[in-house]
Structure formats: C-alpha cells, structure tokens
Design an enzyme around this catalytic site. Structure first.
Site, mmCIF file in Angstrom:
data_model
loop_
_atom_site.group_PDB
_atom_site.id
_atom_site.type_symbol
_atom_site.label_atom_id
_atom_site.label_comp_id
_atom_site.label_asym_id
_atom_site.label_seq_id
_atom_site.Cartn_x
_atom_site.Cartn_y
_atom_site.Cartn_z
ATOM 1 N N SER A 1 0.836 -1.217 0.000
ATOM 2 C CA SER A 1 0.000 0.000 0.000
ATOM 3 C C SER A 1 0.863 1.256 0.000
ATOM 4 O O SER A 1 0.352 2.357 0.208
ATOM 5 C CB SER A 1 -0.936 0.005 1.219
ATOM 6 O OG SER A 1 -0.202 -0.132 2.418
ATOM 7 N N HIS B 1 -39.505 22.389 -12.092
ATOM 8 C CA HIS B 1 -39.577 21.541 -13.302
ATOM 9 C C HIS B 1 -38.844 22.190 -14.479
ATOM 10 O O HIS B 1 -39.196 21.933 -15.631
ATOM 11 C CB HIS B 1 -41.019 21.236 -13.696
ATOM 12 C CG HIS B 1 -41.886 20.804 -12.554
ATOM 13 N ND1 HIS B 1 -42.031 19.499 -12.170
ATOM 14 C CD2 HIS B 1 -42.628 21.536 -11.673
ATOM 15 C CE1 HIS B 1 -42.843 19.429 -11.118
ATOM 16 N NE2 HIS B 1 -43.216 20.656 -10.793
ATOM 17 N N SER C 1 -13.169 25.301 -28.801
ATOM 18 C CA SER C 1 -13.341 24.047 -29.535
ATOM 19 C C SER C 1 -12.234 23.938 -30.572
ATOM 20 O O SER C 1 -11.756 24.950 -31.087
ATOM 21 C CB SER C 1 -14.701 24.059 -30.222
ATOM 22 O OG SER C 1 -14.693 23.223 -31.354
ATOM 23 N N LYS D 1 -17.000 28.730 -30.461
ATOM 24 C CA LYS D 1 -17.390 28.107 -29.189
ATOM 25 C C LYS D 1 -16.651 28.653 -27.968
ATOM 26 O O LYS D 1 -15.472 28.968 -28.025
ATOM 27 C CB LYS D 1 -17.150 26.577 -29.239
ATOM 28 C CG LYS D 1 -18.142 25.816 -30.057
ATOM 29 C CD LYS D 1 -19.580 25.930 -29.589
ATOM 30 C CE LYS D 1 -19.901 25.089 -28.388
ATOM 31 N NZ LYS D 1 -19.759 23.657 -28.594
ATOM 32 N N GLU E 1 -18.469 21.539 -16.211
ATOM 33 C CA GLU E 1 -18.885 20.184 -16.586
ATOM 34 C C GLU E 1 -18.031 19.136 -15.888
ATOM 35 O O GLU E 1 -18.521 18.094 -15.438
ATOM 36 C CB GLU E 1 -18.775 20.005 -18.105
ATOM 37 C CG GLU E 1 -19.760 20.853 -18.880
ATOM 38 C CD GLU E 1 -19.385 20.920 -20.356
ATOM 39 O OE1 GLU E 1 -19.232 19.870 -20.990
ATOM 40 O OE2 GLU E 1 -19.222 22.041 -20.870
ATOM 41 N N LYS F 1 -7.930 3.771 2.329
ATOM 42 C CA LYS F 1 -7.206 5.034 2.125
ATOM 43 C C LYS F 1 -7.357 5.577 0.710
ATOM 44 O O LYS F 1 -7.600 6.768 0.519
ATOM 45 C CB LYS F 1 -5.718 4.831 2.464
ATOM 46 C CG LYS F 1 -5.497 4.697 3.963
ATOM 47 C CD LYS F 1 -4.110 4.242 4.316
ATOM 48 C CE LYS F 1 -3.896 2.762 4.115
ATOM 49 N NZ LYS F 1 -4.807 1.904 4.925
HETATM 50 N N1 ARG Z 1 -1.021 -1.493 4.985
HETATM 51 C C1 ARG Z 1 -1.993 -1.928 5.938
HETATM 52 C C2 ARG Z 1 -3.298 -1.125 5.748
HETATM 53 O O1 ARG Z 1 -3.238 -0.131 5.101
HETATM 54 C C3 ARG Z 1 -1.517 -1.727 7.326
HETATM 55 C C4 ARG Z 1 -2.010 -2.723 8.303
HETATM 56 C C5 ARG Z 1 -1.508 -4.046 7.957
HETATM 57 N N2 ARG Z 1 -1.837 -5.009 8.927
HETATM 58 C C6 ARG Z 1 -1.772 -6.301 8.675
HETATM 59 N N3 ARG Z 1 -2.039 -7.081 9.625
HETATM 60 N N4 ARG Z 1 -1.485 -6.751 7.488
HETATM 61 O O2 ARG Z 1 -4.348 -1.487 6.202
#
Ligand code: ARG
Length: 460
Positions: free
Chosen positions: A22, A155, A276, A282, A289, A324
């Site tokens: 991650s 409306h 455009s 345009k 948008e 996240k």
């Molecule tokens: N990278 C993990 C997360 O974002 C951190 C926690 C990981 N914990 C584990 N037991 N693998 O959730």
C-alpha cells in the site's frame, strides 16, 4: 525483507509484492506515522515499558527521519510494503537494536487506524477554509445582485420571480450544511485507537490517555476490536465529500445552463472557459462540466468503502487497506473541484438584463395576480387561481403578457379588477413583497448574505 521473516521459509513471490503493498497510497501519511510513533515512544518511556533514554533516542531518530523525508534527503522505498514498515525499518537501520523497541505494545492494525485519523483530520482542516471561501464568494455576489430579478424555476419551467442573489444564497446554505457535516465527522473521529494492539489490546501497562493527549485526541477507543476495525470515519468523510459534490455539481449544472445562448444569464471569464478545436465560435464551460462529472467518482469512493466494509468479520482484515485510496480520493477530488470553482464564480459576468427579460416572459407573476384578487378584492384563493389561469390562457391566445393585457380584458373575465393590478404584478414589487423569512426580497437577501458571511468569517 519482510517483517515476519522468522515464521516463513521463503521470500514472498515477487508477483505478490505490488498487489499486497500500500506504499503508493500510504506514503502520503509519513508525517502522521512518525507523529504517532513519537507519541507512542514517549508514552512507553513514561510508563517504564522501555528506558527513558531509549525513548528519547527513538524520538530523536524519528525526528531525523522526518526532517530527511521533508527535505528529500531520504526517499521512500517504493518496494516497501507500507509506510509503517518503511519507517520502522529505516529507524532500525539508523538506531540498531533501539529501533526494534518502537513496536512494543503496538500493531500495524492500531497504527494504521491512528494514522488515517491523523491524516483525515488534517485533510478536513484544509477543506474547511476552501468551502468557507466559496460561501463567502456566493455571499458577496448575492450582495451585489440582491435586487436583480430573475425567474425562479420548478420543473425547469419559469415559476415565480426571485433574485439572482437569492438563488446564489441557496447554495451558501447547502455549503454551510456541508461544513457542519465535516465538523460532525471530525467529532466522531476524535478517538485515539493505539493500545488496541492487533485486536486484543496488550498486557503492557500503557497510558493510553497520555498518548491521546500528546496527539491531540479528546478520547480513546473503548473496545480493542472496534478500535482496529472501525472505518466509520472514512465512510462519514466520504459521505460529507459526496454531499458537497452533489451541491457543487448542481451549481455547475446551473452554470452550464446559464452560459448557454438559451439562457445567457452569465458568461464565464475566458480564463475559466475553453474553446473548440473545430468550431471557432465556441466558448465552453468545461470546468463546470468536469466538476459535475467528478461528483460520480466521489460517490464511487463512498460506495466502495461501504461495500468493502459490509461483510467483514471482526477484527482487522486486509480488505481494509482499500480504505485510504477511496477516502483520500474523495477529499482530494473535492479540493480539486473547489480550487477552480471559487475564482470561476468570482470572475463571471452576470447579465442582469437577460435575467430580467427572461423573467418578463413565462407569466411568473401569475401567482401575484391571484394574490392581488385575494388581498385587494377579498376573493377566495381557489377562485382567484382559476380566474388568473383563464387570463394566462387569454394572453397566450393573444400573444400578450399579464403586463400588456388591457384592463377591459381583465374586467371581462372578472369585473373586480382595477388598474391596481398592474402595480401588483410588477416583477420588482412581486420580489420586494416576498419579505417572509427566507424569501427573496432584496432586503432579506442582503441581511442573509451578511448573516452567512458573519458565520464563515467568524469561523476562520
Ligand atoms: N497497509 C496496511 C493497511 O493499510 C496496514 C495494516 C496491515 N496489517 C496487517 N495485519 N497486514 O491497512
């Protein structure tokens, strides 16, 4: 090298690395991760779980890592599993055995639950002034256009006269509620989870209140399983962002309509419009948008979070690593949209005459005509409504408006009419008369704009 090396005979297959990692998302939390670790180390030292001198060394090492990351002297390893592993690994590289003491009485499960809270607390602190700024722009415009008559719609059909200022203040009200939603989410997120451990707390004599105090939380979590499993705050912030995006999207939809030749109520500044590649004439409201379009991805973030959480057994599950990307995307997108929207509104040109002439067509004073018969001539509203409907039909047949229909024609439908009707249906008077609290009378609009400005400027 993985943290769990002792238990395993083999290295992880390289094909799993990117998938499991991650770091590309959570590296943005490096400051929060370090801040949390420093508080944890300080508390461990105070409680005698580790020596005071080691606690100090740990904090010094973490401070140095923070400075090196901030300055760019240290680069985050993109192959690390996550930011927690990277920083602990770097600390151990620098401090040797002392570094290995940091993770005493802690798990990445409570660590990540803390880091996300710390990060979102800052994200929300950054969002609020932007929303307040947008509200202030709307209020200042409302002060400038408090008396500018425009048709109000239901409306998408012309309905009753309002002012442009009144219309803009409707959005200010929505955004005030958005501020309130972020505040509410922040209150419930104000809970410090460290000490929950992996799921079952810890046997070490922690002072969780102290850690909370050091990190500026007013409460600690009360159940270790919930402490590591709770992601309600991510969903709440994604919802607050989604609701704000609904409001931005509706405003942008109106901007798009108002820019069209069919309306021409406003024109956006060249700096906030696009052309455009083929049609030389345009001028397109692309930014509006795009904001409308981006609302979809924020709703997607919310739906992703809710769906990710809904079937999870207690406690931590790796699914939750997906939190996240979703919640950061929600707040990032909202910020990204607010950034051009604020100056785009500030610099737009408003064509009051076009609004006024649109208001003159569409019989938007018909209700006021009926109200005149009620107030001045004592007719029951239902009768007055029917008479006015007949007059509108007559005007349509004759190609006239209520303002240009001769008095004899009025009187032929209902003899109670006199010349006073023309005053009663004058659009300016119709708007001025709507003095009821919350109504569009120019004096109301000015007072409301000042009230709302006071609220957002008082909050800064
Ligand atoms: N990278 C993990 C997360 O974002 C951190 C926690 C990981 N914990 C584990 N037991 N693998 O959730």
């Amino acid at each position: 090298m993985k943290l769990w090396k002792g238990r395993f005979q083999k290295e992880a297959d390289p094909k799993t690395n990117d998938f499991n990692s991650s770091i590309s998302i959570d590296s943005r939390m490096y400051r929060q991760d370090i801040e949390g670790s420093m508080a944890h180390a300080a508390m461990l030292g105070e409680q005698g779980v580790i020596d005071k001198s080691e606690s100090e060394k740990l904090r010094g090492g973490l401070r140095d890592i923070l400075a090196d990351l901030d300055s760019g002297a240290l680069r985050i390893d993109p192959d690390a599993e996550d930011i927690h592993t990277f920083i602990e690994g770097e600390l151990t590289k620098r401090l040797g055995d002392t570094g290995k003491r940091l993770h005493t009485a802690r798990s990445r499960n409570d660590q990540v639950a803390l880091d996300v809270r710390l990060a979102l607390r800052e994200e929300c602190a950054g969002l609020k002034p932007q929303i307040e700024e947008l509200i202030a722009v709307l209020c200042n415009k409302a002060l400038g256009y408090a008396g500018s008559v425009m048709p109000g719609y239901t409306h998408l059909q012309r309905a009753q006269p309002i002012t442009f200022g009144h219309h803009l203040l409707a959005y200010a009200e929505m955004l005030l509620r958005d501020l309130g939603r972020f505040d509410d989410a922040l209150k419930r997120m104000d809970v410090m989870p460290l000490g929950s451990g992996a799921l079952a707390g810890t046997t070490y004599p922690l002072d969780r209140e102290l850690t909370a105090k050091l990190l500026g939380f007013s409460q600690v979590s009360q159940n270790s399983l919930d402490g590591v499993s709770d992601r309600d705050f991510c969903a709440e912030i994604a919802f607050a962002s989604s609701m704000a995006m609904v409001h931005l999207s509706r405003l942008c939809e109106e901007i798009v309509l108002w820019c069209s030749w069919e309306y021409k109520f406003i024109e956006l500044d060249d700096a906030f419009s696009t052309g455009s590649s083929i049609m030389p004439q345009k001028k397109n409201p692309d930014l509006a948008e795009l904001i409308r379009g981006k609302s979809g991805r924020v709703f997607g973030d919310l739906m992703g979070l809710l769906t990710m959480m809904k079937g999870l057994p207690l406690a931590y599950n790796k699914d939750m690593q997906e939190d996240k990307e979703a919640v950061f995307d929600a707040v990032d997108t909202l910020k990204l949209c607010l950034t051009p929207l604020i100056p785009m509104l500030e610099t737009m040109t408003v064509f009051e005459d076009n609004m006024r002439s649109a208001a003159a067509r569409g019989f938007i004073n018909a209700t006021d005509c009926a109200d005149y018969l009620v107030a001045e001539k004592g007719l029951p509203f239902r009768d007055a409504y029917k008479i006015t409907g007949e007059l509108v039909a007559l005007c349509i047949r004759k190609g006239l408006t209520l303002e240009t229909l001769p008095l004899e024609e009025y009187q032929a439908v209902c003899p109670d009419f006199d010349g006073g009707v023309y005053q009663a249906i004058s659009l300016e008077r119709c708007v001025e008369g709507r003095k009821v609290l919350g109504g569009p009378a120019p004096e109301n609009v000015r007072a409301q704009a000042r009230r709302v400005l006071g609220l957002v400027q008082g909050q800064e």
